[in-house]
Scaffold this active site. Sequence first.
Site, PDB file in Angstrom:
ATOM      1  N   LYS A   1      -9.536   0.964  11.391  1.00  0.00           N
ATOM      2  CA  LYS A   1      -8.541   1.226  12.437  1.00  0.00           C
ATOM      3  C   LYS A   1      -9.279   1.221  13.779  1.00  0.00           C
ATOM      4  O   LYS A   1     -10.004   2.169  14.090  1.00  0.00           O
ATOM      5  CB  LYS A   1      -7.853   2.577  12.217  1.00  0.00           C
ATOM      6  CG  LYS A   1      -7.041   2.676  10.935  1.00  0.00           C
ATOM      7  CD  LYS A   1      -6.344   4.036  10.874  1.00  0.00           C
ATOM      8  CE  LYS A   1      -5.483   4.157   9.620  1.00  0.00           C
ATOM      9  NZ  LYS A   1      -6.317   4.300   8.399  1.00  0.00           N
TER      10      LYS A   1
ATOM     11  N   LYS B   1       0.854  -1.182   0.000  1.00  0.00           N
ATOM     12  CA  LYS B   1       0.000   0.000   0.000  1.00  0.00           C
ATOM     13  C   LYS B   1       0.891   1.232   0.000  1.00  0.00           C
ATOM     14  O   LYS B   1       1.888   1.284   0.730  1.00  0.00           O
ATOM     15  CB  LYS B   1      -0.893  -0.004   1.249  1.00  0.00           C
ATOM     16  CG  LYS B   1      -1.649   1.301   1.488  1.00  0.00           C
ATOM     17  CD  LYS B   1      -2.496   1.196   2.745  1.00  0.00           C
ATOM     18  CE  LYS B   1      -2.972   2.550   3.221  1.00  0.00           C
ATOM     19  NZ  LYS B   1      -3.842   2.447   4.414  1.00  0.00           N
TER      20      LYS B   1
END
Length: 833
Positions: A404, A295
């Site tokens: 998250k 990423k």
Amino acid sequence: MANQTQPSLLNRFFYTSHSISIGKLCQAHSVKHLHVRTRMELEHALVLSRHAPTDYVIEIESRIEDNATFHRILMNSARQAADHALRILSKLSVPDHVCSSLFLGKVQKMEYSLYRIELCAPRTSTPSTCNSERFYREGFILTLSLKDGSVGFGEVAPMEIHTENLQDVEEQLRCILHLIKGAEISYLLPLRKGSFSSWLWERLGIKPYSIFPSVRCGLEMAVLNALAERQGSSLSSLLLDCEISSQESAYVKEDEAKERMSRVEICALIDSDGTPKDVASIAAKLFEEGFNTIKLKVAWRSNPLEDAAVIQEIRQKIGYEIKIRADANKKWTFGQAIQFASAVKCCDLQYIEEPVVFEEDIIKFCEETGLPAALDETIDGMHQDLLNKLSVYKHPGIVAVVIKPNVVGGFENAALIAKWAQQHNKMAVISSAFESSLSLSVYIQFANYLEQQYTHICRAKYKETKPTIAHGLGTYQWLKEDVTAEPLRTCVHSHGDKVEVSVQDAALLLQNFRINNEIIQRSYKEEEIQTYRVSVNCQEFSYSLKIREAGKYIHMMQDKVIIFLHGLLGTGEDWIPIMKSLSVTARCISVDLPGHGESQIQNCANKEGKVEFGVSIEVVADVLHKLIQEITPGRVVLAGYSMGARVALYMALRCSKKIGGAVIISGSPGLKDVAMKKIRAAQDDSKARYLRAHGLRSFLDMWYAGDMWNSLRNHPYFGQIVESRAHHDDVSALSKAMSGLSVGRQPSLWEDLQQCTKPLLFIVGEKDGKFKEIAHQMCYELSNNPGNKDKEGKKIHEMIEVSDSGHAVHVECPLSVISSLSKFLINLEESPV
């Protein structure tokens, strides 16, 4: 029954889906008998027995080498049945004494330590223009101890790009440390939907929405780890409600399903600063190390085509054997995102996170470009009504949700979001935010739990499971230091095409976790409140005031003092959770006002005669003014509630030399109409007579039956709150204070507001209609005041409405009041009048 004479060494035994003894079972008319030989037949029989209305006897014929596999299947099925029974039991109205003996533990204490660890490079959330040569991550390690000796650790690590910082979260942690001591924890906590939110309110008196996401995440982490330790299991097993012991698993073959469940794949994160060739070289190195997913951040460069060039270069260098994810962090306009998509349409991106600044454009982006997208920041603010808010994003072009836990508000919310994603055929990617190995180990356990949950969802829908997901936990590469001496280890898959972390290794790190004391800056074990008395003489009377103080020795040299004034029937004790929170940055003092609590009044002129005194707002203000001169040379900030708010406002407007500002919680400036003042004074005199005639406890029952307390009566500790109001040394003095401090006898301060030059903060509860209207009217009066701005032209008066709260807002929602007070103090410091 074992038949040792047969060559295959066959074993036979019985299983039943219900808790009935074999003797009774054989006598039952509705019992059915099943004979199974293979694993598939056994699994089918167990499913059939669970859902049928009758009991079953399952006879298993197997070879000795198959016993471990059959035993594991039976054990998991039995545990699922037990967990199902526990879930049903948890929904029933069980007497408190039963819960206490069977299901509840208690918190012994909670502590926290501030850590500071060095990173190898700046975080990708930080602009690359940072000139520092050293980079750090700061946060708090929580240590939660249960009374049975179990200990759980959690990490609170706020992100600088969000609305919380270290001071914010530390203030909340100090409040929670005070509230959590002795709190009961259900061992069913991880098994019930919404259970943690309910626990926060029912056991701590904290509104779930008021707690910062990173604080809730760390608290959940500590609680779950403590429960896992108590049960002697891994956190993943605790969440899954099933566990395979290492002894049993030694007999089980390492088949593909077992392999998927034992490791979590990691996505590498690239710091995309540098030329396209530089970034491509880094990507190639990571590919050689075994990463099959990377990423990289985009939208940091001057235009989208430069970001596209980086991705094109990676494809040219490595080819298409590696999956590429891009993350724009909502930094592009729709036009810029379209420009980027056009340039990378042949680069086979797995997805791009948050390509557009406006959330309503993300589906339009998917439809116009055909490029798959992922949600990240969009879900960060979804702390309430999650499923309804997520329903907007069912579009198949959104292929993933990046979660998250420390940003979405813990594992309960994260699990709900992940399950929604899985049910809508989207990837649920767990991502870290540059936390330590403590959080990373928990996230690995959590990701493992989600992957097994996904397998169950697919089985229920008769769908084939997709390949494993590479989770966004590659931030471990940024850790130059760690909060534990033994950091988390990664490994390359046996086929050399994946970088993974062993779930067992992550579990062992949590079970053997020890804090690396070299990175600890300071620790906090809950501050002791200092209590003392101060005597003040005023109008021939001596007022001996009970004082409570927090932060005295830390802040003695600082001119930052807050004095808290309680409401009618309250004491300085009411403010302790808030005082402990704000003592991080200020010296906090609460006072038992005249006539309340343990404060005493004596006649100095005639000590032998009968004490005759009156308690008016002018007298209380005079007493407090002299007290302030006694305890601090500088100015103070007053924070008052209801009756105390009226006193604070009076002093801010008429005793301004020693008052730097005031926080008015559910307060008023008095009544304008003379007739209304007389009526109110008479009403309060009547209440004072009732108090003297019938006693305090009877008065409390009458007082808290009023409509003003509708919201407070829903508080889980309403009984204890009312009980705390029953402790006043002198009921006669209390009744005189009730009469003398009546709003009907208070001078009207409405005209004074038009001349006010002191910073004022008004805090009201959303459900407190009367005082909410009064606060709006006061703000209107202040808006017509030419002196209502500081030297920089910023307004010095503000009103905050706390949602889902009534009149006693500081009791019903202390964390919101703490946050508002803290910001008010910071503004005073930054923009003095």
